[in-house]
Each structure stands twice: as C-alpha cells, then as structure tokens.
Scaffold this active site. Structure first.
Site, PDB file in Angstrom:
ATOM      1  N   GLU A 262       0.829  -1.216   0.000  1.00 58.81           N
ATOM      2  CA  GLU A 262       0.000   0.000   0.000  1.00 58.81           C
ATOM      3  C   GLU A 262       0.860   1.261   0.000  1.00 58.81           C
ATOM      4  O   GLU A 262       0.495   2.273  -0.608  1.00 58.81           O
ATOM      5  CB  GLU A 262      -0.979   0.001   1.185  1.00 58.81           C
ATOM      6  CG  GLU A 262      -1.975  -1.169   1.205  1.00 58.81           C
ATOM      7  CD  GLU A 262      -2.753  -1.378  -0.093  1.00 58.81           C
ATOM      8  OE1 GLU A 262      -2.950  -0.392  -0.835  1.00 58.81           O
ATOM      9  OE2 GLU A 262      -3.150  -2.532  -0.376  1.00 58.81           O
ATOM     10  N   HIS A 265       1.690   2.138  -3.518  1.00 60.11           N
ATOM     11  CA  HIS A 265       0.599   2.903  -4.153  1.00 60.11           C
ATOM     12  C   HIS A 265       0.648   4.360  -3.699  1.00 60.11           C
ATOM     13  O   HIS A 265       0.492   5.287  -4.499  1.00 60.11           O
ATOM     14  CB  HIS A 265      -0.762   2.325  -3.738  1.00 60.11           C
ATOM     15  CG  HIS A 265      -1.171   1.079  -4.480  1.00 60.11           C
ATOM     16  ND1 HIS A 265      -1.299   1.029  -5.847  1.00 60.11           N
ATOM     17  CD2 HIS A 265      -1.492  -0.169  -4.035  1.00 60.11           C
ATOM     18  CE1 HIS A 265      -1.694  -0.192  -6.213  1.00 60.11           C
ATOM     19  NE2 HIS A 265      -1.815  -0.938  -5.125  1.00 60.11           N
TER      20      HIS A 265
HETATM   21 ZN    ZN Z   1      -2.507  -2.933  -5.112  1.00 61.33          ZN
END
Ligand code: ZN
Length: 500
Positions: A262, A265
């Site tokens: 995450e 991202h």
């Molecule tokens: Zn992902």
C-alpha cells in the site's frame, strides 16, 4: 462561462475538491465510522456522486472543452489535458441516465447476494444476479464502443489502450513459461511459514512497520496509516494520501507486505504533480501502472535479500525471542515460499499469476463466447485442477472468492498481473541506471530508487498510456521476459540454497 484554459483549470480543481470529499467519506467509512452511520453515509455518498456527475456533464463545461481543445494558442501540455478531460466527459455523456440508475441499483443488490452466497458457500444464490450483471456489462460495452470484442471496451476502463490482443500474447507466455517453471520448482519448496506464525506483539509490529515505511520514503506529514478489514490506499488530495493495513498477532507477514504494498501505491500518488491537482497531468496513468508501483516495492524490493539485510536485524531486535534463532536466509526463504493454493489473495509471487490467468480466460469466454453462468463453477474448478493441481473444496474458496464480479468489475483482474510484469521491467532498468541500487537498498537508502520512479513513471501522470510510459522508461513496450528472468534468477538460486 469564459472560455480560457484558466477557467478549465479552476473548474477541474473544484471537481477535485468534490472527489476529495468523497474519498474522505469513504476512508472514514472503512476506518472509523460506527456501523449505525452506514445508512446516512450511503445517502451522503450518493449525493456527492450526483453533484460530481452534474459537474462533469454540465453543458457549459462541455462547450468550454470542445472550444478549448481546438485553440491554437494552447500549449501541447494544455491541449493534452483538455483532450483527456473531453474524452472522459464524452464517455460519461454517452450513458443514458436510465442505464446508470439500473447499474447502480443492481450493483448493490448483486454485492449483497454475492456476500450471502459466499457465506453460505452456495453459488446458486448469486447466479441470477451475476447473470444480470453480465448482461448489463455487455450493454455497457455497446455504449462505450470497441474495435474487436466487447471485452476490450471493459479492459479499456482500467487501462487505456489495453486489449485482448496484448493480453493474449502475455498470457500465452505465462502459460508457456511460468506454468512449467512453477511445477519445476515446487518439489524443492519447504514450508518455513512457522517463522511468521508465532505470537508477535501487535504494538511492536506496528512500530516496526512505521519505521520501515519512513525509511522507504513514506512521508507521514503527507499521509498516515490505519487499520482496516481489507488493506487499501486512498488519495484524499495532494499532500494527503492514506494507507491501511491488517495487524494479526499470529501472522507477522500480513502487516509487513500489505504495508509495503500500500505504501508503494501511496508513494506513486504522492509523486504525482501537486501543481496540476485535478487535471489529468496529476492523475494516475492506469490501474496497471498503479499496481506496478505497489508491486515493485512489495516484491522486487520488499521480498529481496538486500532489503532484509537492512531490516532483519531491526526486526530481530524487536522480536528477540521469536527471531534470534532464525537466520536471514531462513527468513528470506520463508517470505519467498511457493505453494499452489486455492485463494488468490493468499498466493505467492509466482502462482498468483495463474489465478489471474484463470480469471482472464473465463472473462474472455463470457464476453467473447457467451459462456453461461451455470457452467462457471465447473469451468473454474477444471482450470484450478489444470493449472494449479488443486481440487476446489467448496464454492466460497472457488468461484465466489473475489468481490470483483459482484461489482461488475470485469477486465480488472489482468491489471494485477500487468502490474507485476511492468514492475519487473522497471526494476531491471532502474538497476542498470543505478549501478549501486542493491547496495543502497541493503544500507536502507531508497532515495535513488524513489527518485528514479518519480522521474520515469510518476512525473507523467495520465499524460501517457501505460505502454508509452513503459517505452519511455525502459526503451521498449511491456515484455514478459523481464518478469520471467527476475523470477527464474531468484528461484533458481533459492532452490540451490534449499537443496544444500
Ligand atoms: Zn494494489
């Protein structure tokens, strides 16, 4: 409405504020909201998305875009932004209002019955809703238009320019190279998961992960991390990108790799231009590129020996009684073990792509050859037998495991695999451009890698397609060979060590 680029820019900024509010509402729903707030929250979200839709389809705005994109006074950069927004707006305006209402309504029904069917391990409960969802998606493909197959129209929604021609080529290579390679290494694999499956104090896990994310370059002045049922990342606005994770006392691996994923991202979102907030120049290129940014950190970096040369001693300090007796090698072997299992989200770096291959083949059959819904469980189980050698025990761990189809997200799955394949190609190029890369990583220095990603990937926003970004960054379009070289090098040396 005054017809200038500044007017467009200001309007886009306002639209981005609406999006920010929606993101914040949805983040709060996943992280903080008490359950009795759900009904009001659903109404608030519906209201906000109505406002957003009205703004995007506003006639004056459409005229402004139509006028501006023909104006010779605009720079190349300005024109590209306007053209992309115009494309978005034209697309939204194509949808008849009755269709949008029907799809929204059916999506919430379909999700409800998918959930019920999964809980009761009974596909028949979901089947009629899935059938209608497929019919609606076929209708949507007709509304959007396509060149070869309706499935292309759906793929395009997640990755502009993506089509079955490209994917057929990639997944043929997955079948020809990756499938036999997995079966070649499987006999050597030993189960080291006991390393992660001990009792690990949750607050110590949390502190370790925060230190790790900070070292990677995640700026807690521009983001935060919380706990949620399913880990996710969400951009609220420039300078406010949030991630969540799961914290399990009896499985250390959960928090580590979901946080790295995450954070990847989030680092992408934070690398997008804050100057052009609201415009395509400040948006992510595609889901595939987004996923490449999470997976390059999670796998190429975060499951590499260099990364753990730096972090493993920290982790041992944090958990002396659990880890002192284990070597870095054992820990590395544990995090890279390969095993065929029925559940996609629990799959390792290699077999993961067989789960996606199966979904891709099924989706294509649905949209190209009208594969019927009542045949789906049988086809699913056969493919799991064929590719993974697995007997699916019940429908909840088979055809019903993923939420995507209940949302109507057909064409989404392939972007996960493309993310890994792009990641391997980017990493290979970054390692050439930064000869000291692995040494830097083993010293906890991620600065050059992050800068490389910013300069070659993040900087483009949505101004280039996935394929164009890849060509620009690496000198060629997406090539599966990079992923295959990465995994074969890694696993050939791993099985040599295991066999000693
Ligand atoms: Zn992902």
């Amino acid at each position: 409405m005054e017809k200038t680029f500044d007017k467009y820019r200001a309007y886009m900024k306002e639209i981005s504020h609406l999006r920010s509010v929606m993101s914040l509402l949805s983040w709060d729903q996943e992280v903080n909201m008490p359950e009795n707030g759900a009904v009001a929250r659903a109404e608030q979200m519906a209201m906000m998305s109505k406002l957003y839709h009205q703004r995007m389809t506003n006639d004056n705005f459409y005229e402004l875009l139509d006028y501006l994109h023909e104006q010779p006074s605009l720079s190349e950069f300005e024109r590209k932004n306007v053209a992309l927004t115009l494309e978005d707006v034209r697309k939204i305006r194509k949808y008849p209002e009755s269709f949008v209402t029907e799809l929204t309504h059916h999506t919430s029904l379909s999700y409800h019955y998918w959930h019920k069917a999964k809980t009761e391990k009974n596909f028949e409960i979901f089947a009629p809703y899935l059938e209608k969802m497929i019919a609606l998606k076929k209708q949507e493909a007709e509304i959007l238009g396509y060149r070869n197959t309706p499935y292309d129209a759906l793929l395009n929604e997640y990755d502009r320019g993506l089509n079955t021609e490209i994917l057929n080529k990639i997944f043929t290579e997955v079948k020809e190279h990756l499938v036999p390679f997995i079966h070649h290494i499987l006999p050597y694999m030993k189960d080291f998961s006991f390393v992660f499956r001990q009792s690990y104090d949750k607050s110590r896990q949390w502190n370790f992960v925060l230190r790790m994310l900070r070292t990677m370059g995640f700026d807690f002045h521009s983001g935060r991390q919380d706990i949620s049922a399913h880990p996710f990342s969400i951009r609220i606005a420039a300078g406010d990108v949030r991630i969540t994770t799961k914290n399990e006392e009896n499985d250390l691996s959960e928090i580590i790799w979901s946080s790295i994923h995450e954070a990847g991202h989030a680092l992408y979102e934070l690398g997008l231009s804050s100057q052009w907030e609201g415009m395509p120049a400040a948006e992510a290129a595609s889901l595939s590129i987004h996923e490449s940014q999470s997976r390059i950190w999670e796998n190429n970096v975060g499951r590499g020996i260099a990364f753990w040369k730096y972090f493993f001693p920290w982790l041992q300090q944090e958990f002396p009684s659990q880890l002192t007796d284990h070597t870095l090698e054992t820990f590395y072997t544990a995090m890279n073990s390969v095993k065929c299992s029925p559940i996609r989200i629990q799959a390792d770096e290699l077999t993961y792509h067989l789960h996606i291959l199966i979904r891709y083949e099924i989706e294509k059959e649905i949209f190209e050859n009208n594969l019927s819904v009542n045949q789906l469980p049988t086809v699913w189980n056969e493919k799991y037998r064929q590719y993974l050698g697995i007997e699916v025990q019940h429908e909840a761990e088979g055809i019903l495991q993923d939420v995507h189809w209940s949302h109507g997200s057909f064409g989404y799955f392939p972007t996960y695999s493309l993310g890994s394949f792009y990641a391997a190609q980017f990493y290979a190029k970054a390692a050439i451009d930064i000869p000291e890369l692995e040494i830097q990583i083993s010293q906890g220095n991620f600065q050059s890698l992050l800068q490389w990603l910013r300069d070659h990937i993040h900087i483009h926003g949505r101004m280039l397609t996935s394929e164009e970004i890849c060509r620009n960054a690496t000198g060629e379009g997406l090539n599966f060979r990079y992923f295959f070289t990465y995994v074969s090098d890694k696993y050939e040396s791993l099985i040599k060590k295991i066999s000693v």
